[in-house]
Design a protein around this motif. Structure first.
Motif, PDB file in Angstrom:
ATOM      1  N   ASP A  68       0.816  -1.214   0.000  1.00  0.00           N
ATOM      2  CA  ASP A  68       0.000   0.000   0.000  1.00  0.00           C
ATOM      3  C   ASP A  68       0.844   1.256   0.000  1.00  0.00           C
ATOM      4  N   THR A  71     -10.739  -5.878  -7.452  1.00  0.00           N
ATOM      5  CA  THR A  71      -9.666  -5.132  -6.801  1.00  0.00           C
ATOM      6  C   THR A  71      -9.493  -5.587  -5.358  1.00  0.00           C
ATOM      7  N   LYS A  72     -10.582  -5.899  -4.745  1.00  0.00           N
ATOM      8  CA  LYS A  72     -10.525  -6.384  -3.377  1.00  0.00           C
ATOM      9  C   LYS A  72      -9.824  -7.746  -3.296  1.00  0.00           C
ATOM     10  N   VAL A  80     -14.762  -3.592  -8.614  1.00  0.00           N
ATOM     11  CA  VAL A  80     -14.443  -3.303  -7.208  1.00  0.00           C
ATOM     12  C   VAL A  80     -14.134  -4.588  -6.462  1.00  0.00           C
ATOM     13  N   GLU A  81     -14.959  -5.601  -6.716  1.00  0.00           N
ATOM     14  CA  GLU A  81     -14.733  -6.885  -6.055  1.00  0.00           C
ATOM     15  C   GLU A  81     -13.382  -7.490  -6.446  1.00  0.00           C
ATOM     16  N   ARG A  89      -6.090  -7.332  -3.808  1.00  0.00           N
ATOM     17  CA  ARG A  89      -5.457  -6.814  -2.595  1.00  0.00           C
ATOM     18  C   ARG A  89      -5.290  -7.933  -1.563  1.00  0.00           C
ATOM     19  N   SER A  90      -6.291  -8.748  -1.480  1.00  0.00           N
ATOM     20  CA  SER A  90      -6.206  -9.848  -0.523  1.00  0.00           C
ATOM     21  C   SER A  90      -5.117 -10.839  -0.913  1.00  0.00           C
TER      22      SER A  90
END
Lengths: 206, 348
Positions: A104, A135-136, A132-133, A139-140
């Motif tokens: 980040d 991208t989530k 959006v999902e 990130r995970s």
């Protein structure tokens, strides 16, 4: 997992032989084939784009300097990642990068974007909700990989990013093949626990 | 496959690093074991989800790497360049094909070197023969007429290397009747070169008894082989008594002379054989046969004079050798100057 693209290892050795005889175009082809996986391997290890660039360049420079030492019984990819891994270890030791910035953290010196921001979108045609999902999920994934112990992360990256076989990973890391498999098994277990909530959704995206 | 073994190979199965047989066995195990099936499904799902997104390296990274490579090559120290060259050369030299080719070239080169003809070497092969057997030497070392005729009598025995020791002793001793016969034969312009009676070893014992016709001038084409065998048989007159029932001397030579007369290779050979046969007839006491043979030769210009002399000798009963005389007696009688051959030789 990682899209390293098809690389012919036999052709790699042939290219290296040509380069040993003075064919610089063969070396250019080797760079084109391996620059991206080497860069990503170093990036995930050091978590710094500038360090990844420098070490990737230095790894290929070592290939140039030690071209005469390359034995054609070995695989070029194993040799290259051994060099890159040793350079990563040296870099970590020198700059104390173990307390590296997070994904980040700003990817560049200007601090405008994070690493996750520059990751390519795996579903560019999807709608906003799906994007959006996705991208989530990314990130995970990155967080999960970052959270892996160093030895497990190293094996995971060599397997998924560099696309090396377990036997070759054992050569690169200087450990037994069973140890490599064990580390990989633990890494996958950790990832499974971290990504369990996205499992069904990720399958649906594909 | 049991659960423990499946746990060891499950990652290989996940990343497709198993051989076909083990893979089929592992798949069968997942179908039979619920635990194995669940474990494999979880790992596969994790791998499918956990695709790590890759970042593209900077666009100028490749150019920077290639530029750094160019600089590194330019700045490479001389020792490294030499080392690289040696490494490349050694990698070529260690190849089996190169090694075999080098060995082949070495073999071909050494063969050419060893088989090369030395400059100045004679083209033809020369053979030097030594130690010729005595019996063969008699046939091979036939004295040529001209040198023998040119050598003075006093030097004959001393200068001739091929003369028998007995002949050399005779040459150094006082002149004997045999020496005179030898001298008379040597003075002949065209001796019977191929006649065995002219051979050095026979000079003393049978000299006077041998015919001295000039066959070389008569035809020159006298077949040597026609006359050598009977002449050799006639020479064996010296064979000691009681040597055996085998016919020797003129008794053995006569059938061969007659064979040559019956089937001559040339007229000259027939005349020579007839003259020699007549001489043998005379030796053996077959006067009539000898006379017939001499009479037949009267029509031959080369032998007419000698035939007449021989006929005259036959007419005197004391000169004809008695039938059944010993070879020694026959040889002694033949050595007399009154022998037809000895008398005929100076006439030529």
């Amino acid at each position: 997992m990682a899209d390293t693209g098809p690389t012919s290892s036999a052709a790699d050795e042939a290219l290296m032989l040509r380069y040993q005889r003075g064919d610089t175009s063969a070396f250019a082809e080797l760079v084109r084939r391996h620059k991206s996986p080497v860069y990503n391997f170093v990036l995930r290890q050091l978590r710094s784009t500038s360090a990844a660039e420098d070490i990737t360049q230095e790894a290929f420079l070592r290939v140039v300097q030690r071209a005469a030492e390359f034995k054609h019984e070995a695989r070029f990819s194993t040799w290259l990642y051994t060099i890159a891994r040793n350079l990563c270890i040296d870099s970590v030791r020198k700059s104390k990068l173990r307390m590296h910035p997070s994904l980040d953290a700003p990817a560049n010196d200007d601090g405008a974007r994070t690493l996750l921001d520059v990751l390519p979108d795996r579903a560019p045609g999807a709608d906003v909700g799906r994007a959006v999902e996705w991208t989530k999920i990314r990130r995970s994934i990155v967080d999960a990989v970052e959270a892996l112990p160093e030895d497990q992360r190293e094996v995971f990256l060599l397997r998924e990013v560099a696309n090396l076989a377990f036997r070759e990973i054992a050569e690169v890391t200087g450990t037994a093949e069973n140890t490599v498999k064990s580390r990989m098994r633990y890494a996958l277990e950790r990832l499974r626990m971290a990504l369990s909530e996205f499992e069904e959704y990720a399958r649906a995206l594909r | 496959m049991d659960a423990e073994k499946f746990d060891k190979v499950v990652l290989d199965l996940l990343y497709d690093e198993l051989d076909e047989l083990t893979r089929a066995s592992a798949i069968r195990h997942t179908e039979q074991s619920g635990r194995a099936k669940a474990l494999y499904a979880e790992l596969r799902a994790t791998r499918e989800v956990g695709v790590l997104p890759l970042l593209d390296p900077p666009a100028d990274l490749e150019a920077r790497i290639l530029e750094a490579e160019k600089r590194a090559r330019a700045e490479r120290p001389f020792r490294q360049r030499v080392g690289a060259f040696v490494s490349i050369a050694a990698s070529y030299a260690m190849r089996p094909q190169i090694g075999m080719a080098a060995v082949l070239l070495l073999m071909v080169g050494s063969s050419l070197l060893l088989l090369r003809v030395k400059p100045g070497a004679p083209g033809a092969v020369q053979v030097t023969e030594r130690g010729v057997p005595e019996s063969d030497k008699e046939f091979v070392a036939v004295p040529v007429a001209e040198p023998v005729a040119a050598i003075p009598q006093g030097d004959l025995g001393a200068s001739s290397e091929r003369a028998a020791p007995r002949s050399r002793d005779l040459a150094k001793a006082e002149p004997t009747p045999e020496d005179k016969a030898l001298a008379s034969r040597a003075a002949a312009p065209a001796p019977l070169a191929r006649e065995p009676a002219r051979l050095p070893s026979d000079d003393v014992g049978t000299e006077g008894a041998e015919p001295a016709e000039g066959r070389a001038s008569a035809g020159g084409g006298l077949a040597k082989n026609d006359m050598e065998a009977p002449a050799a048989a006639a020479r064996s007159d010296d064979r000691p008594e009681g040597a055996g029932p085998e016919p020797t001397g003129c008794a053995a030579a006569l059938p061969r002379y007659e064979a040559v007369i019956a089937h001559p290779s040339s007229p000259a050979a027939a005349n020579a054989a007839r003259f020699a046969a007549a001489d043998c007839y005379a030796r053996l006491g077959r006067v009539d046969s000898a006379r017939r043979a001499y009479v037949a030769l009267l029509s031959t210009p080369d032998y007419a004079a000698r035939a007449r002399q021989a006929l005259a000798a036959l007419s005197s009963p004391g000169d004809a050798p008695a039938a059944g005389a010993t070879p020694e007696a026959s040889g002694a009688a033949a050595a007399k100057p009154a022998s037809p051959a000895a008398k005929a030789a100076p006439e030529r």
